[in-house]
Design a protein around this motif. Sequence first.
Motif, PDB file in Angstrom:
ATOM      1  N   ARG A  73      42.532  33.014  37.084  1.00  0.00           N
ATOM      2  CA  ARG A  73      42.641  34.443  36.709  1.00  0.00           C
ATOM      3  C   ARG A  73      42.732  34.591  35.187  1.00  0.00           C
ATOM      4  O   ARG A  73      42.100  35.462  34.587  1.00  0.00           O
ATOM      5  N   GLY A  74      43.550  33.725  34.591  1.00  0.00           N
ATOM      6  CA  GLY A  74      43.710  33.755  33.127  1.00  0.00           C
ATOM      7  C   GLY A  74      42.394  33.485  32.427  1.00  0.00           C
ATOM      8  O   GLY A  74      42.045  34.159  31.442  1.00  0.00           O
ATOM      9  N   PHE A  75      41.647  32.515  32.945  1.00  0.00           N
ATOM     10  CA  PHE A  75      40.343  32.168  32.371  1.00  0.00           C
ATOM     11  C   PHE A  75      39.364  33.330  32.509  1.00  0.00           C
ATOM     12  O   PHE A  75      38.642  33.670  31.560  1.00  0.00           O
ATOM     13  N   MET A  76      39.351  33.972  33.680  1.00  0.00           N
ATOM     14  CA  MET A  76      38.446  35.101  33.917  1.00  0.00           C
ATOM     15  C   MET A  76      38.784  36.287  33.003  1.00  0.00           C
ATOM     16  O   MET A  76      37.901  36.981  32.513  1.00  0.00           O
ATOM     17  N   GLU A  77      40.077  36.494  32.780  1.00  0.00           N
ATOM     18  CA  GLU A  77      40.519  37.571  31.879  1.00  0.00           C
ATOM     19  C   GLU A  77      40.047  37.311  30.447  1.00  0.00           C
ATOM     20  O   GLU A  77      39.674  38.237  29.724  1.00  0.00           O
ATOM     21  N   GLU A  78      40.069  36.040  30.048  1.00  0.00           N
ATOM     22  CA  GLU A  78      39.588  35.673  28.708  1.00  0.00           C
ATOM     23  C   GLU A  78      38.100  35.985  28.548  1.00  0.00           C
ATOM     24  O   GLU A  78      37.662  36.414  27.481  1.00  0.00           O
ATOM     25  N   LEU A  79      37.344  35.770  29.612  1.00  0.00           N
ATOM     26  CA  LEU A  79      35.904  36.070  29.583  1.00  0.00           C
ATOM     27  C   LEU A  79      35.671  37.569  29.385  1.00  0.00           C
ATOM     28  O   LEU A  79      34.770  37.975  28.650  1.00  0.00           O
ATOM     29  N   GLU A  80      36.506  38.365  30.053  1.00  0.00           N
ATOM     30  CA  GLU A  80      36.412  39.824  29.909  1.00  0.00           C
ATOM     31  C   GLU A  80      36.747  40.251  28.486  1.00  0.00           C
ATOM     32  O   GLU A  80      36.062  41.085  27.895  1.00  0.00           O
TER      33      GLU A  80
ATOM     34  N   ASP B 101      40.101  37.711  42.767  1.00  0.00           N
ATOM     35  CA  ASP B 101      39.150  38.765  43.134  1.00  0.00           C
ATOM     36  C   ASP B 101      37.817  38.539  42.422  1.00  0.00           C
ATOM     37  O   ASP B 101      37.799  38.328  41.192  1.00  0.00           O
ATOM     38  N   PRO B 102      36.695  38.600  43.144  1.00  0.00           N
ATOM     39  CA  PRO B 102      35.385  38.463  42.491  1.00  0.00           C
ATOM     40  C   PRO B 102      35.180  39.595  41.493  1.00  0.00           C
ATOM     41  O   PRO B 102      35.605  40.734  41.743  1.00  0.00           O
ATOM     42  N   PRO B 103      34.538  39.326  40.357  1.00  0.00           N
ATOM     43  CA  PRO B 103      34.316  40.392  39.374  1.00  0.00           C
ATOM     44  C   PRO B 103      33.369  41.456  39.902  1.00  0.00           C
ATOM     45  O   PRO B 103      32.453  41.154  40.674  1.00  0.00           O
ATOM     46  N   THR B 104      33.616  42.687  39.532  1.00  0.00           N
ATOM     47  CA  THR B 104      32.727  43.786  39.912  1.00  0.00           C
ATOM     48  C   THR B 104      31.592  43.846  38.904  1.00  0.00           C
ATOM     49  O   THR B 104      31.828  43.935  37.701  1.00  0.00           O
ATOM     50  N   VAL B 105      30.373  43.769  39.404  1.00  0.00           N
ATOM     51  CA  VAL B 105      29.220  43.796  38.511  1.00  0.00           C
ATOM     52  C   VAL B 105      28.814  45.239  38.241  1.00  0.00           C
ATOM     53  O   VAL B 105      28.538  46.005  39.170  1.00  0.00           O
ATOM     54  N   THR B 106      28.808  45.604  36.970  1.00  0.00           N
ATOM     55  CA  THR B 106      28.316  46.930  36.578  1.00  0.00           C
ATOM     56  C   THR B 106      27.007  46.720  35.840  1.00  0.00           C
ATOM     57  O   THR B 106      26.932  45.915  34.914  1.00  0.00           O
ATOM     58  N   TYR B 107      25.984  47.415  36.292  1.00  0.00           N
ATOM     59  CA  TYR B 107      24.672  47.239  35.693  1.00  0.00           C
ATOM     60  C   TYR B 107      24.559  48.044  34.407  1.00  0.00           C
ATOM     61  O   TYR B 107      24.783  49.249  34.381  1.00  0.00           O
ATOM     62  N   LYS B 108      24.225  47.319  33.340  1.00  0.00           N
ATOM     63  CA  LYS B 108      24.068  47.957  32.033  1.00  0.00           C
ATOM     64  C   LYS B 108      22.751  48.727  32.015  1.00  0.00           C
ATOM     65  O   LYS B 108      21.698  48.190  32.365  1.00  0.00           O
ATOM     66  N   GLU B 109      22.837  49.963  31.632  1.00  0.00           N
ATOM     67  CA  GLU B 109      21.635  50.793  31.613  1.00  0.00           C
ATOM     68  C   GLU B 109      20.724  50.373  30.468  1.00  0.00           C
ATOM     69  O   GLU B 109      21.110  50.359  29.311  1.00  0.00           O
ATOM     70  N   GLY B 110      19.515  49.976  30.810  1.00  0.00           N
ATOM     71  CA  GLY B 110      18.560  49.609  29.775  1.00  0.00           C
ATOM     72  C   GLY B 110      17.779  50.825  29.328  1.00  0.00           C
ATOM     73  O   GLY B 110      17.740  51.842  30.007  1.00  0.00           O
TER      74      GLY B 110
END
Length: 340
Positions: A68-75, A113-122
């Motif tokens: 969880r700590g590692f995933m938070e760092e990625l965010e 918890d798996p990360p929620t993927v939000t699609y970046k609007e191109g």
Amino acid sequence: KFVTEIETGEYVAPSHTRFGNYVNVWRKDANKKLAPSTLEAYEYILNKRILPKLSHYKMEDLTHVHIRGFMEELEEEGLASSTIQKHFNLLNSIFKLANRNEVIKHNPMDKVDPPTVTYKEGDVYNSEELKRLYSFLNQEENKQQVLIIKMALLTGMRKGEILGLQWDDVDFNTNTIHVRHSLTYTKESGYRLKEPKTKGSVRKIAPPKRFMEELKKHKFIKSTDRLEAGELWEGGKYFFVFSSTFGKPMHLDSPNRWWNRFLNRINKKMEEENKPLLKKIRFHDLRHTAATDLINRGVNPHSISKRLGHSNIKTTMNIYGHYLEEADQKIAAMLDEDYI
């Protein structure tokens, strides 16, 4: 608890294997199951972030708290949600194998918890910008690259799918293109044809007839190239729609490089003539432009989903939901004008 675990057969002796070492075990397993391009992407993720952070830990010591700590760092680093999801999937794959091989008792990813993927609007081109773009493209000398751009805009095909097309996939009688493969490239394996991204990606697409006429002229040129190349032909048993003069598959970076040079050249000319510049968008955004153009023409989401080769309509709605809402508002406005 220790006695209970032994009696129930749940006890897993501490392996003292370090995460960095176990990754090598995972690599051997992954080599049998994953596509070379996926492996290459995972290697980059491992070496860039995962191993520097986690390699020194013993497998049994890594808990959901560490992950969880590692995933938070990625965010916090500001990585795209889709990139964070790749880190999650890779870690899950490694720990799943370790759990199956009884190196660890539990998969720590089960409590993350798996990360929620939000699609970046191109950025996409509107109808007026598309007209200008086609006008510029029709003046270009490199007809092969022009056809690649047009195919992306008119079919919404992914770049790998376009470059993986062979002439057997093009049916001029029924005016259809059959998407069956995707071209990939890695340093280790070179060029490879694989099945497209999802099950729904294998599909038939009907492009406009005028485009198919242009493609027919292109086939004549390619057939002539093949005949004249003789023993120098590099395509082997494959006859790609887009290739070098000697039939070699086109490098996956080639359309991107040409597209960027084309935009720079056009905009330099527009600047000199004091005319509006053509918006700069990525090659992949041509696929998004294809989708939004269909939405603006009133095509139903299910048909768009099938044309784009999405695994389900939910993917289409996640990416293009806001465009569909905008189109719906325009319809409401038109109906409002006629309201008595």
